[in-house]
Design a protein around this motif. Sequence first.
Motif, PDB file in Angstrom:
ATOM      1  N   TRP A  11      72.115  54.937  96.645  1.00 53.35           N
ATOM      2  CA  TRP A  11      71.985  55.624  95.330  1.00 53.35           C
ATOM      3  C   TRP A  11      71.162  55.610  94.285  1.00 53.35           C
ATOM      4  CZ3 TRP A  11      74.498  53.903  90.735  1.00 53.35           C
ATOM      5  CH2 TRP A  11      75.107  52.669  91.133  1.00 53.35           C
ATOM      6  N   ILE A  12      70.906  54.172  93.984  1.00 55.26           N
ATOM      7  CA  ILE A  12      69.869  53.335  93.479  1.00 55.26           C
ATOM      8  C   ILE A  12      69.311  52.130  93.938  1.00 55.26           C
ATOM      9  CG2 ILE A  12      71.697  51.622  93.175  1.00 55.26           C
ATOM     10  CD1 ILE A  12      71.841  51.301  89.883  1.00 55.26           C
ATOM     11  N   ARG A  13      67.853  52.329  92.936  1.00 59.22           N
ATOM     12  CA  ARG A  13      67.342  51.696  93.358  1.00 59.22           C
ATOM     13  C   ARG A  13      66.592  50.286  92.662  1.00 59.22           C
ATOM     14  NH1 ARG A  13      68.141  54.150  97.629  1.00 59.22           N
ATOM     15  NH2 ARG A  13      66.971  55.665  98.618  1.00 59.22           N
ATOM     16  N   GLY A  14      66.135  49.375  92.592  1.00 61.51           N
ATOM     17  CA  GLY A  14      65.047  48.794  91.937  1.00 61.51           C
ATOM     18  C   GLY A  14      63.641  48.752  91.713  1.00 61.51           C
ATOM     19  N   ILE A  15      63.537  48.150  90.184  1.00 59.76           N
ATOM     20  CA  ILE A  15      62.102  48.182  90.288  1.00 59.76           C
ATOM     21  C   ILE A  15      61.544  47.465  89.662  1.00 59.76           C
ATOM     22  CG2 ILE A  15      62.382  49.885  88.143  1.00 59.76           C
ATOM     23  CD1 ILE A  15      59.597  51.376  88.607  1.00 59.76           C
ATOM     24  N   THR A  16      60.166  46.243  90.279  1.00 57.08           N
ATOM     25  CA  THR A  16      59.893  45.140  89.230  1.00 57.08           C
ATOM     26  C   THR A  16      59.111  45.479  88.758  1.00 57.08           C
ATOM     27  OG1 THR A  16      61.364  44.075  91.610  1.00 57.08           O
ATOM     28  CG2 THR A  16      58.607  43.167  89.755  1.00 57.08           C
ATOM     29  N   VAL A  44      67.796  53.873  88.325  1.00 57.38           N
ATOM     30  CA  VAL A  44      66.900  52.182  88.540  1.00 57.38           C
ATOM     31  C   VAL A  44      66.904  50.482  88.233  1.00 57.38           C
ATOM     32  CG1 VAL A  44      64.850  53.519  89.530  1.00 57.38           C
ATOM     33  CG2 VAL A  44      65.260  52.826  87.626  1.00 57.38           C
ATOM     34  N   LEU A  45      67.501  49.950  89.199  1.00 52.36           N
ATOM     35  CA  LEU A  45      67.618  48.999  88.055  1.00 52.36           C
ATOM     36  C   LEU A  45      66.200  47.793  87.435  1.00 52.36           C
ATOM     37  CD1 LEU A  45      70.001  46.768  90.518  1.00 52.36           C
ATOM     38  CD2 LEU A  45      70.371  47.900  88.170  1.00 52.36           C
ATOM     39  N   LEU A  46      66.241  47.834  86.457  1.00 54.72           N
ATOM     40  CA  LEU A  46      64.940  47.058  85.504  1.00 54.72           C
ATOM     41  C   LEU A  46      64.797  45.728  86.265  1.00 54.72           C
ATOM     42  CD1 LEU A  46      64.952  49.909  82.590  1.00 54.72           C
ATOM     43  CD2 LEU A  46      63.790  49.767  84.717  1.00 54.72           C
ATOM     44  N   HIS A  47      64.089  45.055  86.781  1.00 54.88           N
ATOM     45  CA  HIS A  47      63.740  43.879  86.905  1.00 54.88           C
ATOM     46  C   HIS A  47      62.667  43.684  86.780  1.00 54.88           C
ATOM     47  CE1 HIS A  47      62.508  40.726  89.964  1.00 54.88           C
ATOM     48  NE2 HIS A  47      63.587  40.098  89.810  1.00 54.88           N
ATOM     49  N   ALA A  48      62.400  42.352  86.182  1.00 54.72           N
ATOM     50  CA  ALA A  48      61.537  41.739  85.333  1.00 54.72           C
ATOM     51  C   ALA A  48      60.963  40.710  86.263  1.00 54.72           C
ATOM     52  CB  ALA A  48      61.711  40.787  83.637  1.00 54.72           C
ATOM     53  N   GLY A  49      59.447  40.979  86.428  1.00 53.62           N
ATOM     54  CA  GLY A  49      58.694  40.494  87.383  1.00 53.62           C
ATOM     55  C   GLY A  49      58.560  39.170  87.322  1.00 53.62           C
ATOM     56  N   LYS A  50      58.827  37.777  88.105  1.00 51.66           N
ATOM     57  CA  LYS A  50      58.774  36.389  88.196  1.00 51.66           C
ATOM     58  C   LYS A  50      57.344  35.896  87.270  1.00 51.66           C
ATOM     59  CE  LYS A  50      61.389  35.085  91.520  1.00 51.66           C
ATOM     60  NZ  LYS A  50      61.238  34.224  92.819  1.00 51.66           N
ATOM     61  N   ALA A  51      56.448  36.293  87.407  1.00 52.83           N
ATOM     62  CA  ALA A  51      54.849  36.393  86.217  1.00 52.83           C
ATOM     63  C   ALA A  51      54.568  36.526  85.052  1.00 52.83           C
ATOM     64  CB  ALA A  51      54.056  36.558  86.564  1.00 52.83           C
ATOM     65  N   LYS A  52      54.560  35.054  84.639  1.00 52.28           N
ATOM     66  CA  LYS A  52      54.781  34.571  82.536  1.00 52.28           C
ATOM     67  C   LYS A  52      53.345  35.658  82.362  1.00 52.28           C
ATOM     68  CE  LYS A  52      56.038  29.870  82.288  1.00 52.28           C
ATOM     69  NZ  LYS A  52      55.586  29.260  81.434  1.00 52.28           N
ATOM     70  N   PRO A  53      53.592  36.461  80.580  1.00 52.92           N
ATOM     71  CA  PRO A  53      53.123  37.704  80.744  1.00 52.92           C
ATOM     72  C   PRO A  53      51.861  37.243  80.375  1.00 52.92           C
ATOM     73  CG  PRO A  53      54.899  37.075  79.078  1.00 52.92           C
ATOM     74  CD  PRO A  53      54.992  36.778  79.938  1.00 52.92           C
ATOM     75  N   GLN A 124      61.050  42.164  94.440  1.00 49.29           N
ATOM     76  CA  GLN A 124      60.199  43.089  95.068  1.00 49.29           C
ATOM     77  C   GLN A 124      59.000  43.878  94.714  1.00 49.29           C
ATOM     78  OE1 GLN A 124      61.639  43.970  98.782  1.00 49.29           O
ATOM     79  NE2 GLN A 124      61.779  45.892  99.179  1.00 49.29           N
ATOM     80  N   LEU A 125      57.865  44.457  95.317  1.00 50.54           N
ATOM     81  CA  LEU A 125      56.778  45.313  95.055  1.00 50.54           C
ATOM     82  C   LEU A 125      57.464  47.031  95.319  1.00 50.54           C
ATOM     83  CD1 LEU A 125      53.714  43.550  95.637  1.00 50.54           C
ATOM     84  CD2 LEU A 125      54.651  44.014  93.762  1.00 50.54           C
TER      85      LEU A 125
END
Length: 144
Positions: A11-16, A44-53, A124-125
Amino acid sequence: MSTAELPDGDWIRGITIRQPWATCILAGKNVENRPKPWSWRGWVLLHAGKAKPEPALLRNALVARTVRGRGLPLGAVIGVARLTDCHQDPDGAPPCTEWAEPGAWHLVVTDVQELALPIVVGGQLGLWRPTQDQVRGQLPDLRP
């Protein structure tokens, strides 16, 4: 439906999302630009990626104004939102929002809620299915 009965990830997804865009969504950015359309609608869960901006992004006036005074967590779920639409602006039409990139697919998010504390998890992507443990910690009342 009780929390114990919620099916894992159905019922939910994550988005990086790369920073600073993930934090911008928490602060009012209402679209996420993507190269392909998405059929998923819902939480959707809002997932901040690991790469520095990239430093140049942080100098962009719109971004700088939006993230001023906020941290930019990396590799963590920082919020939750409802994905309600996915569209492209018609050729020659003005952008649907100041955040919309021409030619991109625009994932429209509403009901954005920032977590009190980031939850460090791998992402993940694309869309991914979180486990209940990734949802329940700070969002015990979140339901489909």
